[in-house]
Design a protein around this motif. Structure first.
Motif, PDB file in Angstrom:
ATOM      1  N   ALA A  91       0.813  -1.221   0.000  1.00  0.00           N
ATOM      2  CA  ALA A  91       0.000   0.000   0.000  1.00  0.00           C
ATOM      3  C   ALA A  91       0.842   1.264   0.000  1.00  0.00           C
ATOM      4  N   ALA A  92       2.090   1.162   0.451  1.00  0.00           N
ATOM      5  CA  ALA A  92       2.961   2.337   0.571  1.00  0.00           C
ATOM      6  C   ALA A  92       3.955   2.444  -0.584  1.00  0.00           C
ATOM      7  N   SER A  93       3.667   1.766  -1.683  1.00  0.00           N
ATOM      8  CA  SER A  93       4.577   1.796  -2.832  1.00  0.00           C
ATOM      9  C   SER A  93       4.623   3.180  -3.458  1.00  0.00           C
ATOM     10  N   VAL A  94       5.802   3.607  -3.851  1.00  0.00           N
ATOM     11  CA  VAL A  94       5.966   4.835  -4.635  1.00  0.00           C
ATOM     12  C   VAL A  94       5.913   4.412  -6.098  1.00  0.00           C
ATOM     13  N   GLY A  95       4.854   4.799  -6.791  1.00  0.00           N
ATOM     14  CA  GLY A  95       4.667   4.345  -8.150  1.00  0.00           C
ATOM     15  C   GLY A  95       4.594   2.826  -8.199  1.00  0.00           C
ATOM     16  N   GLY A  96       5.222   2.244  -9.205  1.00  0.00           N
ATOM     17  CA  GLY A  96       5.189   0.798  -9.360  1.00  0.00           C
ATOM     18  C   GLY A  96       6.319   0.071  -8.672  1.00  0.00           C
ATOM     19  N   SER A  97       6.950   0.714  -7.692  1.00  0.00           N
ATOM     20  CA  SER A  97       8.139   0.129  -7.076  1.00  0.00           C
ATOM     21  C   SER A  97       7.874  -1.252  -6.468  1.00  0.00           C
ATOM     22  N   PHE A  98       6.834  -1.386  -5.663  1.00  0.00           N
ATOM     23  CA  PHE A  98       6.558  -2.671  -5.020  1.00  0.00           C
ATOM     24  C   PHE A  98       6.206  -3.722  -6.068  1.00  0.00           C
ATOM     25  N   ALA A  99       5.304  -3.377  -6.977  1.00  0.00           N
ATOM     26  CA  ALA A  99       4.861  -4.335  -7.996  1.00  0.00           C
ATOM     27  C   ALA A  99       5.982  -4.748  -8.933  1.00  0.00           C
ATOM     28  N   SER A 100       7.005  -3.909  -9.066  1.00  0.00           N
ATOM     29  CA  SER A 100       8.102  -4.247  -9.982  1.00  0.00           C
ATOM     30  C   SER A 100       8.887  -5.470  -9.508  1.00  0.00           C
ATOM     31  N   TYR A 101       8.776  -5.806  -8.234  1.00  0.00           N
ATOM     32  CA  TYR A 101       9.448  -6.989  -7.690  1.00  0.00           C
ATOM     33  C   TYR A 101       8.490  -8.174  -7.532  1.00  0.00           C
ATOM     34  N   THR A 102       7.277  -8.025  -8.020  1.00  0.00           N
ATOM     35  CA  THR A 102       6.297  -9.110  -8.014  1.00  0.00           C
ATOM     36  C   THR A 102       6.350  -9.786  -9.374  1.00  0.00           C
ATOM     37  N   TYR A 103       6.538 -11.098  -9.373  1.00  0.00           N
ATOM     38  CA  TYR A 103       6.657 -11.814 -10.647  1.00  0.00           C
ATOM     39  C   TYR A 103       6.218 -13.253 -10.454  1.00  0.00           C
ATOM     40  N   ALA A 104       5.444 -13.758 -11.411  1.00  0.00           N
ATOM     41  CA  ALA A 104       4.942 -15.134 -11.352  1.00  0.00           C
ATOM     42  C   ALA A 104       4.207 -15.394 -10.033  1.00  0.00           C
ATOM     43  N   GLY A 105       3.504 -14.360  -9.552  1.00  0.00           N
ATOM     44  CA  GLY A 105       2.675 -14.517  -8.364  1.00  0.00           C
ATOM     45  C   GLY A 105       3.392 -14.477  -7.033  1.00  0.00           C
ATOM     46  N   ARG A 106       4.688 -14.188  -7.024  1.00  0.00           N
ATOM     47  CA  ARG A 106       5.437 -14.132  -5.774  1.00  0.00           C
ATOM     48  C   ARG A 106       6.161 -12.792  -5.645  1.00  0.00           C
ATOM     49  N   GLN A 107       6.529 -12.447  -4.414  1.00  0.00           N
ATOM     50  CA  GLN A 107       7.250 -11.198  -4.140  1.00  0.00           C
ATOM     51  C   GLN A 107       8.718 -11.533  -3.889  1.00  0.00           C
ATOM     52  N   TRP A 108       9.603 -11.049  -4.769  1.00  0.00           N
ATOM     53  CA  TRP A 108      11.014 -11.439  -4.722  1.00  0.00           C
ATOM     54  C   TRP A 108      11.912 -10.424  -4.033  1.00  0.00           C
ATOM     55  N   ALA A 109      11.423  -9.232  -3.807  1.00  0.00           N
ATOM     56  CA  ALA A 109      12.189  -8.203  -3.090  1.00  0.00           C
ATOM     57  C   ALA A 109      11.227  -7.133  -2.618  1.00  0.00           C
ATOM     58  N   PHE A 110      11.687  -6.315  -1.686  1.00  0.00           N
ATOM     59  CA  PHE A 110      10.921  -5.152  -1.230  1.00  0.00           C
ATOM     60  C   PHE A 110      11.647  -3.881  -1.646  1.00  0.00           C
ATOM     61  N   PRO A 111      10.927  -2.888  -2.144  1.00  0.00           N
ATOM     62  CA  PRO A 111      11.603  -1.641  -2.509  1.00  0.00           C
ATOM     63  C   PRO A 111      12.136  -0.920  -1.277  1.00  0.00           C
ATOM     64  N   ILE A 112      13.424  -0.670  -1.282  1.00  0.00           N
ATOM     65  CA  ILE A 112      14.018   0.128  -0.202  1.00  0.00           C
ATOM     66  C   ILE A 112      14.531   1.455  -0.755  1.00  0.00           C
ATOM     67  N   ASP A 113      14.508   1.585  -2.076  1.00  0.00           N
ATOM     68  CA  ASP A 113      15.025   2.773  -2.745  1.00  0.00           C
ATOM     69  C   ASP A 113      14.173   2.965  -3.997  1.00  0.00           C
ATOM     70  N   ALA A 114      13.495   4.110  -4.099  1.00  0.00           N
ATOM     71  CA  ALA A 114      12.654   4.394  -5.257  1.00  0.00           C
ATOM     72  C   ALA A 114      13.317   5.454  -6.125  1.00  0.00           C
ATOM     73  N   ALA A 115      13.340   5.205  -7.426  1.00  0.00           N
ATOM     74  CA  ALA A 115      13.972   6.143  -8.346  1.00  0.00           C
ATOM     75  C   ALA A 115      13.361   5.979  -9.727  1.00  0.00           C
ATOM     76  N   ALA A 116      13.497   7.012 -10.524  1.00  0.00           N
ATOM     77  CA  ALA A 116      13.139   6.978 -11.936  1.00  0.00           C
ATOM     78  C   ALA A 116      13.976   8.058 -12.604  1.00  0.00           C
TER      79      ALA A 116
END
Length: 370
Positions: A91-116
Motif C-alpha cells: 500500500a505504501a509503494s511509490v509508483g510501481g516500485s513494489f509491484a516491480s518486484y512481483t513476478y509469477a505470483g510471488r514477491q522477490w524483493a521489497f523496494p528500499i530505494d525508489a527512483a526513476a
C-alpha cells in the motif's frame, strides 16, 4: 550470534544506509550484517544467481526478477506470517516500485530505494527547461549533460516512448510501434548531436558530479536517475535541484530504484527475511534509512516533512514522475537484451546512424531475448 553477509552497490546512497540500518538491527536483535559493495555497472548487469550463492542479502534491480524466478535463486518474501506487513508495504509503494518486484505470483524483493529518470539542474546557474524543445535549445548552447552510457540510453528511449502514450511492450511481440520508436530515437538524436563526447560514456552519477562542479560546462541533466545525495547541502560544494521530467504530464519515466532480496541458499533465511521486512518499513525508511543518506522506497518517507526539508524537496519535486513511471520488461532473457540494445543505441546516437537502422536492430534483439 547470527552473522549475515549482504551485497549492495558502490555509492553513498546504496551503501551508507545499509551499514547504518544493520547497526540498528544488530542493537535490536543481535543479528549482525556485514555489507560488501559492487560498481553500479555490476549492479545493473551481474547475474543475481552468482551473488545469491555467496550472500544472504542482496540489493537488486527489478528487471532481474524474471531471471531469478527461472533459476530459483531468491527466497520469495510473501510469507503468510508477515501478511499484515506485506500488505502495508504494498500500500505504501511509490509508483510501481513494489509491484516491480512481483513476478509469477510471488514477491522477490521489497523496494528500499525508489527512483526513476528525473531532471537535475543547477538552481544557481539556470532555470530548468519546461519542454523537450527547450532541452534541445540548451543542448545547442552546450548546456546539457545527458548520460548515455549503457543502459541509460535505452532507459531514455523507454521514457520517451511511454511519454508519447505508446509504452514499450513488456511481453512477446514488437517492442514498440515503428512510428513511436523512430520519433523517440530522433528526439534523442536531436540532443545527442550537440553533446560532449564524454556523455556517451557517462552514467547519472558522473553527470551529477559534473553538474556539481564549481564551473560546469553544463547546467541541466534532462533525463537521468535522481540521486538524492546531490540535493543535500554539503554533499558537494554545489547543490543540485531535482524536478519532474520536462515532458508532457511528466509521465512514462523508466522506473529504477533497488529492492532488498534474500538468497534461497542462505542458511539464515528467516533472520534475513526479518531484516528485509524491517528495513523496508515506514519507521526505518522515514527515519534511520533516510537520515543515513538513503533514498527511501516507502511513501511515508517521500511525504515526510523532515525528509523533504533536508533535501530541498527532492521527493515532492519528483513524485509525479515516480507515480507515472514505466516498469521495464522483466522476463528471463531481458537483461542480455538491455545490455545489447543499449550499446547499439548509444553507438548509433554517437555515430549518427539512421534511426530506422537503430530501431530495426533493437527490435531484432528484443525478439531474440525470448
Amino acid at each position: 550470534m547470527t552473522q549475515l553477509v549482504g551485497m549492495t552497490w558502490n555509492h553513498p546512497r546504496g551503501y551508507d544506509p545499509m551499514v547504518a540500518t544493520s547497526e540498528g538491527w544488530a542493537a535490536k536483535t543481535g543479528v549482525t550484517i556485514t555489507w560488501e559493495k559492487r560498481s553500479l555497472q555490476d549492479f545493473e548487469m551481474f547475474p543475481v544467481e552468482e551473488l545469491a550463492r555467496r550472500y544472504d542479502l542482496i540489493v537488486i534491480d527489478h528487471p532481474h526478477v524474471g531471471e531469478v524466478t527461472a533459476k530459483g535463486c531468491l527466497a520469495p518474501l510473501d510469507d503468510p506470517a508477515h501478511g499484515a506487513e506485506l500488505a502495508a508495504l504494498a500500500a505504501a509503494s511509490v509508483g510501481g516500485s513494489f509491484a516491480s518486484y512481483t513476478y509469477a505470483g510471488r514477491q522477490w524483493a521489497f523496494p528500499i530505494d525508489a527512483a526513476a529518470q528525473v531532471m537535475a539542474y543547477r538552481p544557481d546557474l539556470a532555470a530548468p527547461p519546461a519542454s523537450w524543445d527547450e532541452v534541445v535549445a540548451l543542448a545547442q548552447q552546450g548546456k546539457v549533460v545527458f548520460p548515455l552510457l549503457p543502459p541509460h540510453s535505452l532507459m531514455s528511449f523507454f521514457t520517451l516512448c511511454a511519454n508519447m502514450g505508446k509504452p514499450c511492450n513488456t511481453g512477446r511481440g514488437p517492442l514498440t510501434d515503428a512510428a513511436t520508436g523512430l520519433e523517440a530515437i530522433e528526439m534523442l538524436g536531436a540532443v545527442a548531436v550537440h553533446l560532449d563526447a564524454a556523455d556517451f560514456a557517462m552514467d547519472p552519477i558522473k553527470a551529477s558530479e559534473l553538474l556539481a562542479e564549481a564551473a560546469p560546462r553544463a547546467v541541466v541533466m534532462p533525463l537521468g536517475y535522481g540521486y538524492v545525495s546531490y540535493a543535500i547541502d554539503g554533499f558537494r560544494a554545489n547543490r543540485l535541484q531535482f524536478a519532474d521530467i520536462p515532458l508532457p504530464g511528466a509521465r512514462g519515466s523508466a522506473l529504477g530504484g533497488t529492492g532488498i532480496a534474500v538468497s534461497a541458499y542462505s542458511r539464515h533465511s528467516a533472520e534475513a527475511m526479518d531484516y528485509a521486512y524491517w528495513v523496508a518499513s515506514a519507521p526505518v525508511q522515514s527515519g534511520l534509512y533516510a537520515t543515513s543518506g538513503g533514498q527511501p522506497g516507502h511513501a511515508t518517507a517521500w511525504e515526510a516533512e523532515a525528509v523533504n526539508a533536508s533535501t530541498h524537496d527532492f521527493y515532492r519535486a519528483t513524485r509525479t514522475t515516480l507515480e507515472r513511471s514505466f516498469v521495464r520488461p522483466r522476463h528471463h532473457g531481458y537483461m542480455s537484451f538491455q545490455d545489447q540494445a543499449a550499446q547499439r543505441l548509444t553507438a548509433g546516437l554517437q555515430h549518427r546512424v539512421p534511426p530506422a537502422t537503430i530501431l530495426a536492430d533493437i527490435e531484432r534483439l528484443y525478439a531474440e531475448s525470448f
